[in-house]
Motif scaffolding. Structure first.
Motif, short mmCIF file in Angstrom:
data_model
loop_
_atom_site.label_atom_id
_atom_site.label_comp_id
_atom_site.label_asym_id
_atom_site.label_seq_id
_atom_site.Cartn_x
_atom_site.Cartn_y
_atom_site.Cartn_z
N LEU A 104 0.94 -1.22 -0.32
CA LEU A 104 -0.20 0.02 0.08
C LEU A 104 0.82 1.31 -0.20
O LEU A 104 0.69 2.29 -0.68
CB LEU A 104 -1.03 -0.11 1.15
N GLY A 105 1.87 1.29 0.63
CA GLY A 105 2.71 2.33 0.83
C GLY A 105 3.47 2.72 -0.48
O GLY A 105 3.53 3.66 -1.04
N ALA A 106 4.04 1.65 -1.29
CA ALA A 106 4.48 1.82 -2.55
C ALA A 106 3.51 2.18 -3.42
O ALA A 106 3.59 3.14 -4.43
CB ALA A 106 5.02 0.29 -2.96
N GLY A 107 2.19 1.68 -3.55
CA GLY A 107 1.15 2.21 -4.26
C GLY A 107 0.85 3.50 -4.07
O GLY A 107 0.75 4.59 -5.11
N LEU A 108 0.98 4.25 -2.84
CA LEU A 108 0.69 5.69 -2.48
C LEU A 108 2.04 6.53 -3.36
O LEU A 108 1.79 7.50 -3.85
CB LEU A 108 0.72 5.94 -1.14
N GLY A 109 3.14 5.74 -3.02
CA GLY A 109 4.39 6.60 -3.73
C GLY A 109 4.17 6.72 -5.12
O GLY A 109 4.67 7.69 -5.63
N LEU A 110 3.82 5.40 -5.81
CA LEU A 110 3.60 5.53 -7.12
C LEU A 110 2.55 6.76 -7.40
O LEU A 110 2.62 7.53 -8.76
CB LEU A 110 3.02 4.45 -7.65
N ALA A 111 1.40 6.78 -6.77
CA ALA A 111 0.40 7.92 -6.96
C ALA A 111 0.96 9.27 -7.03
O ALA A 111 0.75 10.30 -7.78
CB ALA A 111 -0.72 7.75 -6.10
N VAL A 112 2.13 9.36 -6.12
CA VAL A 112 2.56 10.66 -5.90
C VAL A 112 3.54 11.03 -7.15
O VAL A 112 3.74 12.16 -7.84
CB VAL A 112 3.47 10.75 -4.48
N VAL A 113 4.32 9.87 -7.52
CA VAL A 113 4.96 10.17 -8.66
C VAL A 113 4.48 10.37 -9.75
O VAL A 113 4.92 11.24 -10.95
CB VAL A 113 6.22 8.96 -8.93
N ALA A 114 3.45 9.75 -10.02
CA ALA A 114 2.39 9.92 -11.39
C ALA A 114 1.88 11.08 -11.46
O ALA A 114 1.64 11.85 -12.68
CB ALA A 114 1.37 8.98 -11.53
N ALA A 115 1.57 11.91 -10.30
CA ALA A 115 0.97 13.18 -10.24
C ALA A 115 1.65 14.55 -9.99
O ALA A 115 1.32 15.50 -10.03
CB ALA A 115 -0.12 13.37 -9.26
N ASN A 116 3.11 14.42 -10.01
CA ASN A 116 3.96 15.60 -9.91
C ASN A 116 5.32 15.45 -10.74
O ASN A 116 5.85 14.51 -11.07
CB ASN A 116 4.47 15.34 -8.13
N GLY A 117 5.56 16.79 -10.76
CA GLY A 117 6.82 17.09 -11.67
C GLY A 117 7.93 17.44 -10.42
O GLY A 117 7.73 16.75 -9.26
N ARG A 118 9.14 17.59 -10.69
CA ARG A 118 10.21 17.76 -9.76
C ARG A 118 10.01 18.12 -8.54
O ARG A 118 10.35 18.00 -7.67
CB ARG A 118 11.52 18.14 -10.65
N ALA A 119 9.43 19.48 -8.84
CA ALA A 119 9.24 20.19 -7.61
C ALA A 119 8.37 19.40 -6.47
O ALA A 119 8.49 19.56 -5.17
CB ALA A 119 8.35 21.55 -8.04
N GLY A 120 7.31 18.78 -6.98
CA GLY A 120 6.50 18.12 -6.01
C GLY A 120 7.09 16.79 -5.50
O GLY A 120 7.07 16.56 -4.36
N LEU A 121 8.05 16.20 -6.33
CA LEU A 121 8.71 15.25 -5.86
C LEU A 121 9.93 15.59 -4.67
O LEU A 121 10.15 14.95 -3.76
CB LEU A 121 9.55 14.40 -6.89
N LEU A 122 10.35 16.89 -5.00
CA LEU A 122 11.25 17.18 -4.07
C LEU A 122 10.75 17.60 -2.45
O LEU A 122 11.22 17.44 -1.52
CB LEU A 122 12.03 18.36 -4.42
N ALA A 123 9.43 17.94 -2.78
CA ALA A 123 8.58 18.38 -1.44
C ALA A 123 8.28 17.04 -0.75
O ALA A 123 8.41 17.14 0.38
CB ALA A 123 7.53 19.09 -1.69
N HIS A 124 7.74 16.34 -1.39
CA HIS A 124 7.38 14.77 -0.89
C HIS A 124 8.66 14.08 -0.42
O HIS A 124 8.77 13.42 0.70
CB HIS A 124 6.79 14.09 -1.90
N THR A 125 9.86 14.12 -1.11
CA THR A 125 10.97 13.51 -0.59
C THR A 125 11.41 14.18 0.72
O THR A 125 11.89 13.48 1.66
CB THR A 125 12.19 13.91 -1.65
N ALA A 126 11.36 15.61 0.94
CA ALA A 126 11.77 16.09 2.05
C ALA A 126 11.05 15.65 3.37
O ALA A 126 11.59 15.57 4.50
CB ALA A 126 11.69 17.73 1.97
N VAL A 127 9.71 15.66 3.16
CA VAL A 127 8.70 15.28 4.25
C VAL A 127 8.96 13.67 4.64
O VAL A 127 9.23 13.50 5.74
CB VAL A 127 7.40 15.61 3.58
#
Length: 246
Positions: A207-230
């Motif tokens: 389930l966690g990997a699935g959520l991560g995939l959803a984030v990756v599919a919906a975000n560009g680099r800025a969004g990925l950086l923000a989620h990575t930091a969190v």
């Protein structure tokens, strides 16, 4: 989006009920004592893994190669969790420091296998979902970090599943990938709350990997950086607060 949600619910519930019937028939399937001291089965774990993978397989917005990579990423993360569920239950060591320390001494623990395995699966999934090397690396961190974050939540009945349901439902507004893990989590959450079953590492990582995939599919680099930091902040805070987690 509705199709992914329904596939996630239907496949997960079908696999879950099938595993419970097999277990009632006398088959020796996994079980574990939860934090409340109650013995519960681990049927929810494989069920949500297969349900999430099946729902990802029908997401229309992902090209075939990316869809295959997403499905493989979830199943690989679940497989690493299943290994830890089966073998790691006999290992008292928990936490990144304990497992990495053992690895430095030449001992390969189940936690180290899980860490390396989930990381490799996340890297492979990121490589097919993003084009640029930096984005691929960020995607891998988000996928692996999300798997870890959900796993550390799986300490009380319904906590991890409820978090996935809440986050996934919010993410559905940005794309159908989140619906896959949302439907899978919803299918077993009532039984998880009633302490009939638990996700275990198998289900939490899927389930966690699935959520991560959803984030990756919906975000560009800025969004990925923000989620990575969190996610990195959450992992570091959890390790500092409770070195026995993971």
């Amino acid at each position: 989006m509705l199709r992914e949600l329904l596939v996630g619910v239907t496949v997960t519930r079908g696999v879950y009920e099938g595993l419970r019937r097999v277990r009632r028939g006398g088959a020796r399937l996994g079980e574990r004592r939860n934090r409340a001291g109650r013995t519960v089965d681990l049927c929810a774990g494989p069920a949500v893994a297969l349900g999430t993978a099946a729902a990802l397989a029908v997401v229309p917005r992902l090209p075939g190669r990316q869809r295959a990579g997403a499905v493989a990423g979830v199943l690989a993360a679940a497989a690493c969790g299943a290994y830890d569920d089966v073998v790691g239950a006999r290992d008292p060591r928990r936490g990144f420091r304990a497992h990495l320390g053992a690895l430095r001494q030449g001992e390969l623990t189940t936690g180290a296998v899980k860490l390396v395995g989930v990381g490799a699966a996340a890297l492979a999934a990121g490589a097919v979902l993003k084009e640029r090397p930096a984005d691929r690396l960020l995607a891998a961190v988000v996928i692996a970090g999300s798997a870890h974050a959900v796993n550390v939540l799986d300490v009380r009945p319904g906590r991890a599943g409820g978090a996935v349901l809440a986050l996934g439902a919010g993410g559905m507004a940005r794309g159908p990938v989140a619906a896959a893990c949302t439907g899978a989590a919803a299918a077993v959450l009532p039984d998880d709350v009633r302490q009939r079953t638990m996700l275990g590492d198998t289900g939490a990582h899927a389930l966690g990997a699935g959520l991560g995939l959803a984030v990756v599919a919906a975000n560009g680099r800025a969004g990925l950086l923000a989620h990575t930091a969190v996610l990195l902040a959450v992992a570091l805070a959890e390790e500092a607060r409770n070195p026995q987690s993971g």
